[in-house]
Design a protein around this motif. Sequence first.
Motif, PDB file in Angstrom:
ATOM      1  N   TYR A  29       0.948  -1.328  -0.189  1.00  0.00           N
ATOM      2  CA  TYR A  29       0.047   0.004   0.016  1.00  0.00           C
ATOM      3  C   TYR A  29       0.818   1.195  -0.081  1.00  0.00           C
ATOM      4  O   TYR A  29       2.090   1.289   0.309  1.00  0.00           O
ATOM      5  N   GLU A  45      -6.185  -5.737   2.669  1.00  0.00           N
ATOM      6  CA  GLU A  45      -6.646  -5.754   1.238  1.00  0.00           C
ATOM      7  C   GLU A  45      -7.921  -6.203   1.481  1.00  0.00           C
ATOM      8  O   GLU A  45      -8.899  -5.894   0.573  1.00  0.00           O
ATOM      9  N   HIS A  87      -3.845   0.303  -2.602  1.00  0.00           N
ATOM     10  CA  HIS A  87      -3.205  -1.008  -3.186  1.00  0.00           C
ATOM     11  C   HIS A  87      -3.274  -1.108  -4.424  1.00  0.00           C
ATOM     12  O   HIS A  87      -4.037  -0.646  -5.156  1.00  0.00           O
TER      13      HIS A  87
END
Length: 245
Positions: free
Chosen positions: A88, A167, A223
């Motif tokens: 990220y 995520e 991400h």
Amino acid sequence: MILKLTKKGAFETIYLLEKGEGCEFAGTTQTFQIPVHTCGTVMEMNATHVIYKNQITAVNTHADSGITRSGMEVTFQCAYERTGNTQYASWEIKGQTVVERVLGEGSLTFLMEFYKDANFSDKVEKGDYPIALSLQDSVYIQVRVDTTDPEISLGVIDVQAKDTTNENGGSSYFLLQDGCGKDSTLQQIKVDGENKETLDHKKKRFKFQAFNFLRNQTAVYVHAKVKVCDKDDDGCNKICENTKE
């Protein structure tokens, strides 16, 4: 690529498929740093992996007679997954921006980096933090694959903003999904800002406006999911078109 033999040999010379500078080694070498685009290395690509192949030949010669009777040949290959994830990159409207160097799922390294300007000439370095952004500030990010192979190109499948480093949890907002732009402010930058030349095919650059999630005022984490292709394969540039077929 790195190749390590289980034990040290006692040969006169060791060389790869093609000889030359960086392709020949002392006969006692045990660990070899193998170039991925020279010395006869061959690249192949299947649906899931990039594969590099070469061969080490070790010989002992008899100088007086001009012959050789002993040696070895070792054919080897190294495979890298074509798809991977950057962990990220994040910003806070009031607080700290964090950019980390992260690894893809295979041995290829995929990087997401922030820049301060539209020319991508001033990268945000570790010592520059913390950085505070306001709503609608321009955000400049670069995603790249860290490889010396000139035959590789990079494609970006997803760019997803979340309110968590996980995520699979929290609130999500796709800036790019299946290669298709979803955010109205997202722009892909295809030329180098300084010399106006076409951008290196191992990099992708984007610009969009900073935002925050309505119900969560914490940092926003970005991400990215990426893949690599042969540079002559347009698949990494037509991810959006291909997913619609």
